[in-house]
Every structure is written in structure tokens, then in C-alpha cells.
Design a protein around this motif. Structure first.
Motif, mmCIF file in Angstrom:
data_model
loop_
_atom_site.group_PDB
_atom_site.id
_atom_site.type_symbol
_atom_site.label_atom_id
_atom_site.label_comp_id
_atom_site.label_asym_id
_atom_site.label_seq_id
_atom_site.Cartn_x
_atom_site.Cartn_y
_atom_site.Cartn_z
ATOM 1 N N PHE A 1 -53.647 51.201 23.085
ATOM 2 C CA PHE A 1 -52.486 52.076 23.095
ATOM 3 C C PHE A 1 -51.239 51.330 23.561
ATOM 4 C CE2 PHE A 1 -56.259 54.583 23.710
ATOM 5 C CZ PHE A 1 -56.054 55.721 22.955
ATOM 6 N N TYR A 2 -50.097 51.826 23.137
ATOM 7 C CA TYR A 2 -48.803 51.300 23.559
ATOM 8 C C TYR A 2 -48.095 52.376 24.368
ATOM 9 C CZ TYR A 2 -43.964 49.804 23.259
ATOM 10 O OH TYR A 2 -42.681 49.460 23.563
ATOM 11 N N TYR A 3 -47.754 52.065 25.625
ATOM 12 C CA TYR A 3 -47.051 52.996 26.498
ATOM 13 C C TYR A 3 -45.582 53.054 26.102
ATOM 14 C CZ TYR A 3 -44.845 54.777 30.727
ATOM 15 O OH TYR A 3 -44.097 55.501 31.618
ATOM 16 N N SER A 4 -45.049 54.274 25.985
ATOM 17 C CA SER A 4 -43.669 54.408 25.521
ATOM 18 C C SER A 4 -42.774 55.206 26.470
ATOM 19 C CB SER A 4 -43.663 55.063 24.141
ATOM 20 O OG SER A 4 -42.374 55.062 23.599
ATOM 21 N N GLY A 5 -43.219 55.453 27.684
ATOM 22 C CA GLY A 5 -42.358 56.124 28.655
ATOM 23 C C GLY A 5 -42.691 57.588 28.846
ATOM 24 N N SER A 6 -41.789 58.261 29.494
ATOM 25 C CA SER A 6 -41.985 59.654 29.870
ATOM 26 C C SER A 6 -41.904 60.600 28.682
ATOM 27 C CB SER A 6 -40.932 60.039 30.905
ATOM 28 O OG SER A 6 -41.030 61.405 31.218
ATOM 29 N N GLU A 7 -42.665 61.673 28.768
ATOM 30 C CA GLU A 7 -42.685 62.688 27.717
ATOM 31 C C GLU A 7 -41.323 63.346 27.529
ATOM 32 O OE1 GLU A 7 -44.380 67.175 27.210
ATOM 33 O OE2 GLU A 7 -43.689 66.332 29.082
ATOM 34 N N ASP A 8 -40.494 63.349 28.553
ATOM 35 C CA ASP A 8 -39.201 64.037 28.439
ATOM 36 C C ASP A 8 -38.288 63.427 27.386
ATOM 37 O OD1 ASP A 8 -38.418 61.772 29.823
ATOM 38 O OD2 ASP A 8 -37.639 62.833 31.550
ATOM 39 N N THR A 9 -38.624 62.241 26.872
ATOM 40 C CA THR A 9 -37.818 61.670 25.783
ATOM 41 C C THR A 9 -38.011 62.437 24.480
ATOM 42 O OG1 THR A 9 -39.517 60.029 25.264
ATOM 43 C CG2 THR A 9 -37.757 59.341 26.760
ATOM 44 N N LEU A 10 -39.027 63.313 24.414
ATOM 45 C CA LEU A 10 -39.203 64.159 23.233
ATOM 46 C C LEU A 10 -38.139 65.251 23.165
ATOM 47 C CD1 LEU A 10 -43.082 64.660 23.199
ATOM 48 C CD2 LEU A 10 -41.715 63.223 21.668
ATOM 49 N N THR A 11 -37.524 65.559 24.303
ATOM 50 C CA THR A 11 -36.478 66.575 24.364
ATOM 51 C C THR A 11 -35.137 65.869 24.407
ATOM 52 O OG1 THR A 11 -37.978 67.960 25.640
ATOM 53 C CG2 THR A 11 -35.664 68.599 25.618
ATOM 54 N N ARG A 12 -34.469 65.839 23.286
ATOM 55 C CA ARG A 12 -33.194 65.117 23.187
ATOM 56 C C ARG A 12 -32.027 66.084 23.322
ATOM 57 N NH1 ARG A 12 -33.850 60.195 19.307
ATOM 58 N NH2 ARG A 12 -35.995 59.698 19.767
ATOM 59 N N PRO A 13 -30.902 65.584 23.795
ATOM 60 C CA PRO A 13 -29.703 66.425 23.840
ATOM 61 C C PRO A 13 -29.258 66.808 22.429
ATOM 62 C CG PRO A 13 -29.404 64.408 25.141
ATOM 63 C CD PRO A 13 -30.670 64.254 24.371
ATOM 64 N N ALA A 14 -28.483 67.858 22.350
ATOM 65 C CA ALA A 14 -27.904 68.252 21.062
ATOM 66 C C ALA A 14 -26.990 67.132 20.570
ATOM 67 C CB ALA A 14 -27.113 69.544 21.229
ATOM 68 N N PRO A 15 -26.839 66.979 19.263
ATOM 69 C CA PRO A 15 -25.994 65.910 18.736
ATOM 70 C C PRO A 15 -24.569 65.920 19.298
ATOM 71 C CG PRO A 15 -27.259 66.884 16.968
ATOM 72 C CD PRO A 15 -27.499 67.731 18.190
ATOM 73 N N ASP A 16 -24.051 67.105 19.627
ATOM 74 C CA ASP A 16 -22.683 67.191 20.153
ATOM 75 C C ASP A 16 -22.651 67.325 21.681
ATOM 76 O OD1 ASP A 16 -23.799 69.693 20.294
ATOM 77 O OD2 ASP A 16 -22.061 70.739 19.461
ATOM 78 N N ALA A 17 -23.728 66.944 22.367
ATOM 79 C CA ALA A 17 -23.827 67.126 23.822
ATOM 80 C C ALA A 17 -22.871 66.222 24.607
ATOM 81 C CB ALA A 17 -25.256 66.881 24.291
ATOM 82 N N GLY A 18 -22.405 65.178 23.999
ATOM 83 C CA GLY A 18 -21.483 64.276 24.692
ATOM 84 C C GLY A 18 -22.174 63.017 25.182
ATOM 85 N N ASP A 19 -21.364 62.024 25.477
ATOM 86 C CA ASP A 19 -21.874 60.714 25.880
ATOM 87 C C ASP A 19 -22.679 60.757 27.170
ATOM 88 O OD1 ASP A 19 -20.705 59.644 23.644
ATOM 89 O OD2 ASP A 19 -18.940 58.883 24.708
ATOM 90 N N ALA A 20 -22.267 61.551 28.140
ATOM 91 C CA ALA A 20 -22.956 61.587 29.439
ATOM 92 C C ALA A 20 -24.396 62.080 29.282
ATOM 93 C CB ALA A 20 -22.197 62.467 30.418
ATOM 94 N N ALA A 21 -24.610 63.107 28.469
ATOM 95 C CA ALA A 21 -25.962 63.636 28.259
ATOM 96 C C ALA A 21 -26.848 62.602 27.569
ATOM 97 C CB ALA A 21 -25.899 64.925 27.439
ATOM 98 N N TRP A 22 -26.310 61.917 26.573
ATOM 99 C CA TRP A 22 -27.082 60.889 25.879
ATOM 100 C C TRP A 22 -27.335 59.687 26.779
ATOM 101 C CZ3 TRP A 22 -29.881 61.242 21.623
ATOM 102 C CH2 TRP A 22 -29.665 62.343 20.801
ATOM 103 N N ASP A 23 -26.363 59.308 27.578
ATOM 104 C CA ASP A 23 -26.543 58.210 28.524
ATOM 105 C C ASP A 23 -27.656 58.537 29.516
ATOM 106 O OD1 ASP A 23 -25.466 55.612 29.598
ATOM 107 O OD2 ASP A 23 -25.241 56.892 31.369
ATOM 108 N N ASP A 24 -27.651 59.766 30.035
ATOM 109 C CA ASP A 24 -28.703 60.185 30.972
ATOM 110 C C ASP A 24 -30.076 60.107 30.307
ATOM 111 O OD1 ASP A 24 -26.780 60.666 32.868
ATOM 112 O OD2 ASP A 24 -26.917 62.857 32.753
ATOM 113 N N MET A 25 -30.201 60.606 29.089
ATOM 114 C CA MET A 25 -31.484 60.617 28.406
ATOM 115 C C MET A 25 -31.993 59.202 28.121
ATOM 116 S SD MET A 25 -33.476 60.598 25.298
ATOM 117 C CE MET A 25 -32.304 60.406 24.016
ATOM 118 N N LEU A 26 -31.092 58.315 27.749
ATOM 119 C CA LEU A 26 -31.497 56.967 27.361
ATOM 120 C C LEU A 26 -31.743 56.024 28.533
ATOM 121 C CD1 LEU A 26 -29.105 56.447 24.338
ATOM 122 C CD2 LEU A 26 -31.599 56.703 24.257
#
Length: 90
Positions: A16-41
Motif C-alpha cells: 500500500f501507499y500512504y497518502s495522508g489524512s482522510e480529510d483531504t477527501l473533503t475539499r473546499p468549494a471552488p470559490d472558497a478563496g485562497d485561504a481555505a485552499w491553502d489550509d487544505m493543502l
């Protein structure tokens, strides 16, 4: 460590290949803004205790799995295919 793939059964972790936390399956909305995407990434937690992680069965069936495990005891509590979750795209 051994993981149980719902399709292939009990397997060594090296399949298996580990790919991080499950919460990466929940992405911000496309128009959520840079801060939300920065936090997720880039902002990650490193909790002690029960976590849900994404693992890819690279040397097996090619399924993405959510593995519930305890990072303190290394106990694997559950595994499930992402594709089998309610609301997953078919």
C-alpha cells in the motif's frame, strides 16, 4: 503492519501507499478563496490516537482505502473502500 483490503484480504503494509489524512477527501468549494485552499493543502495535524488515513492498494486491486488506526498502539480498527462509502461517485 498488516492491512485488510476489502477485496484482497489481509496484506502486508508494503503493498500500500500512504497518502495522508482522510480529510483531504473533503475539499473546499471552488470559490472558497485562497485561504481555505491553502489550509487544505498545507496545514496538517499530527494527532496521537485514532486517525482515518487514505491508503492506495498499489500492488493489489488498485483501490483507495480509508484505514482507521490508532497511532499510539498501531492497532488497525477498520478498513473500507472509498468507492463503497455513501455518496461516493459510481
Amino acid at each position: 503492519m498488516r492491512l485488510t483490503c476489502p477485496l484482497c484480504g489481509d496484506r502486508d503494509r508494503r503493498e500500500f501507499y500512504y497518502s495522508g489524512s482522510e480529510d483531504t477527501l473533503t475539499r473546499p468549494a471552488p470559490d472558497a478563496g485562497d485561504a481555505a485552499w491553502d489550509d487544505m493543502l498545507y496545514l496538517r495535524t499530527n494527532p496521537a490516537g485514532v486517525t482515518k488515513d487514505l491508503w492506495y492498494h498499489e500492488s493489489g486491486c488498485g483501490s483507495w482505502l480509508v484505514v482507521t488506526r490508532n497511532t499510539v498502539t498501531h492497532e488497525i480498527l477498520a478498513t473500507e473502500r472509498v468507492a463503497d462509502r455513501k455518496g461516493a461517485p459510481k
